[in-house]
Design a protein around this motif. Structure first.
Motif, PDB file in Angstrom:
ATOM      1  N   CYS A  60      32.116  48.118  35.512  1.00  0.00           N
ATOM      2  CA  CYS A  60      32.396  46.721  35.850  1.00  0.00           C
ATOM      3  C   CYS A  60      33.248  46.606  37.115  1.00  0.00           C
ATOM      4  N   ILE A  61      34.144  47.544  37.318  1.00  0.00           N
ATOM      5  CA  ILE A  61      34.995  47.512  38.514  1.00  0.00           C
ATOM      6  C   ILE A  61      34.214  47.932  39.750  1.00  0.00           C
ATOM      7  N   GLU A  62      33.319  48.886  39.603  1.00  0.00           N
ATOM      8  CA  GLU A  62      32.603  49.449  40.755  1.00  0.00           C
ATOM      9  C   GLU A  62      31.385  48.629  41.177  1.00  0.00           C
ATOM     10  N   ARG A  63      30.792  47.890  40.270  1.00  0.00           N
ATOM     11  CA  ARG A  63      29.555  47.163  40.570  1.00  0.00           C
ATOM     12  C   ARG A  63      29.838  45.828  41.255  1.00  0.00           C
ATOM     13  N   ASP A  64      28.898  45.394  42.082  1.00  0.00           N
ATOM     14  CA  ASP A  64      29.012  44.092  42.737  1.00  0.00           C
ATOM     15  C   ASP A  64      28.614  42.946  41.816  1.00  0.00           C
ATOM     16  N   ASP A  65      27.847  43.234  40.776  1.00  0.00           N
ATOM     17  CA  ASP A  65      27.362  42.172  39.899  1.00  0.00           C
ATOM     18  C   ASP A  65      28.211  42.016  38.635  1.00  0.00           C
ATOM     19  N   ALA A  66      29.428  42.554  38.659  1.00  0.00           N
ATOM     20  CA  ALA A  66      30.324  42.439  37.515  1.00  0.00           C
ATOM     21  C   ALA A  66      31.766  42.319  38.009  1.00  0.00           C
ATOM     22  N   MET A  67      32.590  41.688  37.214  1.00  0.00           N
ATOM     23  CA  MET A  67      34.013  41.540  37.522  1.00  0.00           C
ATOM     24  C   MET A  67      34.807  41.609  36.234  1.00  0.00           C
ATOM     25  N   ILE A  68      36.021  42.094  36.354  1.00  0.00           N
ATOM     26  CA  ILE A  68      36.971  42.037  35.251  1.00  0.00           C
ATOM     27  C   ILE A  68      38.163  41.236  35.755  1.00  0.00           C
ATOM     28  N   PHE A  69      38.462  40.180  35.040  1.00  0.00           N
ATOM     29  CA  PHE A  69      39.608  39.341  35.362  1.00  0.00           C
ATOM     30  C   PHE A  69      40.721  39.668  34.387  1.00  0.00           C
ATOM     31  N   ILE A  70      41.947  39.687  34.892  1.00  0.00           N
ATOM     32  CA  ILE A  70      43.101  39.940  34.039  1.00  0.00           C
ATOM     33  C   ILE A  70      44.112  38.821  34.217  1.00  0.00           C
ATOM     34  N   ALA A  71      44.839  38.558  33.148  1.00  0.00           N
ATOM     35  CA  ALA A  71      45.950  37.612  33.194  1.00  0.00           C
ATOM     36  C   ALA A  71      47.214  38.447  33.059  1.00  0.00           C
ATOM     37  N   GLU A  72      48.127  38.239  33.989  1.00  0.00           N
ATOM     38  CA  GLU A  72      49.357  39.009  33.921  1.00  0.00           C
ATOM     39  C   GLU A  72      50.558  38.159  34.278  1.00  0.00           C
ATOM     40  N   GLY A  73      51.659  38.568  33.717  1.00  0.00           N
ATOM     41  CA  GLY A  73      52.966  37.994  34.014  1.00  0.00           C
ATOM     42  C   GLY A  73      53.884  39.178  34.186  1.00  0.00           C
ATOM     43  N   ASP A  74      54.827  39.351  33.263  1.00  0.00           N
ATOM     44  CA  ASP A  74      55.662  40.540  33.319  1.00  0.00           C
ATOM     45  C   ASP A  74      54.945  41.759  32.742  1.00  0.00           C
ATOM     46  N   LYS A  75      53.757  41.544  32.176  1.00  0.00           N
ATOM     47  CA  LYS A  75      52.886  42.614  31.675  1.00  0.00           C
ATOM     48  C   LYS A  75      51.467  42.065  31.670  1.00  0.00           C
ATOM     49  N   LEU A  76      50.512  42.888  31.277  1.00  0.00           N
ATOM     50  CA  LEU A  76      49.132  42.440  31.165  1.00  0.00           C
ATOM     51  C   LEU A  76      48.989  41.621  29.887  1.00  0.00           C
ATOM     52  N   PHE A  77      48.584  40.362  30.031  1.00  0.00           N
ATOM     53  CA  PHE A  77      48.464  39.453  28.890  1.00  0.00           C
ATOM     54  C   PHE A  77      47.054  39.380  28.330  1.00  0.00           C
ATOM     55  N   GLY A  78      46.042  39.527  29.194  1.00  0.00           N
ATOM     56  CA  GLY A  78      44.674  39.353  28.726  1.00  0.00           C
ATOM     57  C   GLY A  78      43.652  39.832  29.721  1.00  0.00           C
ATOM     58  N   THR A  79      42.405  39.885  29.258  1.00  0.00           N
ATOM     59  CA  THR A  79      41.307  40.371  30.075  1.00  0.00           C
ATOM     60  C   THR A  79      39.999  39.702  29.651  1.00  0.00           C
ATOM     61  N   ILE A  80      39.079  39.621  30.590  1.00  0.00           N
ATOM     62  CA  ILE A  80      37.704  39.212  30.293  1.00  0.00           C
ATOM     63  C   ILE A  80      36.796  39.870  31.333  1.00  0.00           C
ATOM     64  N   ALA A  81      35.616  40.252  30.907  1.00  0.00           N
ATOM     65  CA  ALA A  81      34.630  40.840  31.812  1.00  0.00           C
ATOM     66  C   ALA A  81      33.454  39.879  31.945  1.00  0.00           C
ATOM     67  N   ALA A  82      32.871  39.862  33.123  1.00  0.00           N
ATOM     68  CA  ALA A  82      31.689  39.035  33.395  1.00  0.00           C
ATOM     69  C   ALA A  82      30.672  39.894  34.131  1.00  0.00           C
ATOM     70  N   ILE A  83      29.419  39.749  33.744  1.00  0.00           N
ATOM     71  CA  ILE A  83      28.366  40.506  34.410  1.00  0.00           C
ATOM     72  C   ILE A  83      27.134  39.615  34.580  1.00  0.00           C
ATOM     73  N   LEU A  84      26.492  39.749  35.719  1.00  0.00           N
ATOM     74  CA  LEU A  84      25.248  39.021  35.954  1.00  0.00           C
ATOM     75  C   LEU A  84      24.162  39.659  35.090  1.00  0.00           C
ATOM     76  N   ASN A  85      23.264  38.830  34.597  1.00  0.00           N
ATOM     77  CA  ASN A  85      22.245  39.291  33.658  1.00  0.00           C
ATOM     78  C   ASN A  85      20.946  38.557  33.973  1.00  0.00           C
ATOM     79  N   GLN A  86      20.196  39.066  34.918  1.00  0.00           N
ATOM     80  CA  GLN A  86      18.957  38.429  35.338  1.00  0.00           C
ATOM     81  C   GLN A  86      17.926  38.425  34.208  1.00  0.00           C
ATOM     82  N   GLN A  87      17.370  37.260  33.955  1.00  0.00           N
ATOM     83  CA  GLN A  87      16.318  37.075  32.946  1.00  0.00           C
ATOM     84  C   GLN A  87      15.062  36.611  33.676  1.00  0.00           C
ATOM     85  N   THR A  88      14.406  37.528  34.367  1.00  0.00           N
ATOM     86  CA  THR A  88      13.329  37.179  35.299  1.00  0.00           C
ATOM     87  C   THR A  88      12.104  36.553  34.648  1.00  0.00           C
ATOM     88  N   ALA A  89      11.945  36.680  33.349  1.00  0.00           N
ATOM     89  CA  ALA A  89      10.767  36.111  32.680  1.00  0.00           C
ATOM     90  C   ALA A  89      10.972  34.655  32.276  1.00  0.00           C
TER      91      ALA A  89
END
Length: 163
Positions: A60-89
């Motif tokens: 997810c970190i290395e690919r262009d079609d995916a991202m990982i978002f993090i929420a942080e303050g004084d530490k890491l609070f949360g995370t979510i991953a997103a990836i493109l998913n082509q449904q060509t049919a």
């Protein structure tokens, strides 16, 4: 990239420098999963599960079609991953999937999950995505309420049977 939302936390993109922190959160998430489903694959094998999570995280970190978002303050609070998913049919092929949303239990109900989903959806929209999927366990009423508030609605049930 600083995607600040509130004074108490900020949303950022996870890079290779945050792999260990995100991996720990993803491991926490998977430790909660048996509570909410029938374990169709049996119990997780920790050493293999960690390798699988790490591989997914790196991809997810290395690919262009995916991202990982993090929420942080004084530490890491949360995370979510997103990836493109082509449904060509299909007539609207530009789809995507959100996964591994996790907010530390002591940081919940502070808008962090909503901010992570909003940032992921914003990035996906900028990629031309017209629909996004997220999965959650039906036996988890908190997850039901959360995802419904984010504009999602259930459309499919997945079942498992032991043979």
């Amino acid at each position: 990239m600083d995607l600040s939302h509130k004074e108490s936390f900020q949303i950022c993109l996870a890079g290779l420098d945050r792999i260990d922190d995100v991996l720990k959160q993803w491991q926490q998430l998977t430790s909660y999963l048996p509570i909410h489903h029938a374990k169709p694959f049996g119990l997780p094998v920790p050493e293999y599960l960690e390798k699988q999570l790490l591989h997914t995280l790196e991809q997810c970190i290395e690919r262009d079609d995916a991202m990982i978002f993090i929420a942080e303050g004084d530490k890491l609070f949360g995370t979510i991953a997103a990836i493109l998913n082509q449904q060509t049919a299909y007539t609207q092929p530009n789809s995507s999937v959100l996964f591994n949303l996790w907010v530390e239990p002591d940081q919940r109900r502070k808008g962090i999950g909503q901010a992570l989903v909003a940032e992921a959806k914003s990035w996906l929209k900028a990629q031309g995505v017209t629909s996004v999927q997220a999965g959650w366990h039906p036996g988890n009423p908190e997850a039901d309420r959360f995802w419904l508030k984010q504009g999602f609605s259930p459309y499919e049930t997945i079942g498992a049977a032991f043979m």
